[in-house]
Design a protein around this motif. Structure first.
Motif, short mmCIF file in Angstrom:
data_model
loop_
_atom_site.label_atom_id
_atom_site.label_comp_id
_atom_site.label_asym_id
_atom_site.label_seq_id
_atom_site.Cartn_x
_atom_site.Cartn_y
_atom_site.Cartn_z
N LEU A 119 0.82 -1.21 0.00
CA LEU A 119 0.00 0.00 0.00
C LEU A 119 0.86 1.27 0.00
N LEU A 120 2.15 1.11 0.27
CA LEU A 120 3.04 2.27 0.20
C LEU A 120 3.18 2.77 -1.24
N VAL A 121 3.05 1.88 -2.22
CA VAL A 121 3.21 2.29 -3.63
C VAL A 121 2.16 3.33 -4.02
N PRO A 122 0.86 3.04 -3.86
CA PRO A 122 -0.11 4.10 -4.20
C PRO A 122 -0.02 5.29 -3.24
N GLY A 123 0.42 5.05 -1.99
CA GLY A 123 0.59 6.17 -1.05
C GLY A 123 1.67 7.13 -1.48
N VAL A 124 2.77 6.58 -1.96
CA VAL A 124 3.86 7.44 -2.45
C VAL A 124 3.42 8.18 -3.71
N ALA A 125 2.72 7.48 -4.60
CA ALA A 125 2.23 8.14 -5.82
C ALA A 125 1.25 9.26 -5.48
N LEU A 126 0.37 9.00 -4.55
CA LEU A 126 -0.59 10.03 -4.13
C LEU A 126 0.12 11.20 -3.45
N GLY A 127 1.15 10.89 -2.68
CA GLY A 127 1.94 11.96 -2.05
C GLY A 127 2.64 12.82 -3.09
N ALA A 128 3.18 12.18 -4.14
CA ALA A 128 3.85 12.93 -5.20
C ALA A 128 2.87 13.85 -5.92
N VAL A 129 1.68 13.35 -6.18
CA VAL A 129 0.66 14.18 -6.85
C VAL A 129 0.27 15.36 -5.95
N THR A 130 0.11 15.11 -4.67
CA THR A 130 -0.27 16.17 -3.74
C THR A 130 0.81 17.25 -3.68
N VAL A 139 2.98 22.61 -5.48
CA VAL A 139 4.05 23.34 -6.18
C VAL A 139 3.46 24.16 -7.32
N ILE A 140 2.55 23.57 -8.08
CA ILE A 140 1.91 24.29 -9.19
C ILE A 140 1.12 25.47 -8.67
N ARG A 141 0.41 25.28 -7.56
CA ARG A 141 -0.36 26.40 -7.00
C ARG A 141 0.57 27.53 -6.57
N ASN A 142 1.72 27.20 -5.99
CA ASN A 142 2.68 28.22 -5.58
C ASN A 142 3.28 28.94 -6.78
N GLN A 143 3.54 28.22 -7.88
CA GLN A 143 4.10 28.83 -9.08
C GLN A 143 3.10 29.76 -9.76
#
Length: 144
Positions: free
Chosen positions: A120-131, A136-140
């Motif tokens: 379950l860490l795999v989708p958790g890491v992917a979801l963390g990267a998207v978050t 980052v995009i909002r800040n830019q």
């Protein structure tokens, strides 16, 4: 508000409440005298809630300080989009169920049990990267 409520007829008390909110905005320096006169006239001429609410949609609550307005804007900017909140909630629920089931199975058996919840860490890491990417995009884009 819902479309149904927006089309409902406003009462005199509703018009007066909006006029009072406009007066408070004038007193706080959020509206010029010209804007106040214009909006107050529109408030007393309004027939529906939609016509009233559009007059104060760009104004904070009466008595709100500039610091409170800025803090509220920062809080709204930090808030995750609803889709991400839903995905994190689903992931958290699935992770909790898997860990509980794994714990129950591991306790009930004497043999080694493969720790499948680790996957379950795999989708958790992917979801963390998207978050992180969304933030980052909002800040830019200049959002606080």
């Amino acid at each position: 508000m819902s479309k149904e409520v927006d089309t409902m007829r406003a009462a005199d008390g509703d018009r007066q409440q909006i006029a009072d909110q406009l007066k408070a905005a004038l007193d706080e320096g959020r509206l010029s005298l010209h804007e106040y006169d214009e909006r107050t006239g529109l408030a007393y001429a309004a027939r529906t809630y939609a016509e009233l609410l559009v007059l104060v949609q760009d104004l904070p609550r009466p008595g709100m300080t500039n610091a409170e307005v800025k803090a509220q804007a920062r809080k709204a900017a930090r808030r995750l989009p609803t889709a991400l909140l839903v995905l994190w909630t689903i992931w958290g629920a699935l992770a909790a169920v898997n860990v509980v089931v794994y714990a129950l199975v591991a306790v009930s058996l004497t043999d080694f049990v493969y720790p499948w919840p680790i996957w379950l860490l795999v989708p958790g890491v992917a979801l963390g990267a998207v978050t992180v990417g969304v933030q980052v995009i909002r800040n830019q884009n200049g959002e606080p």
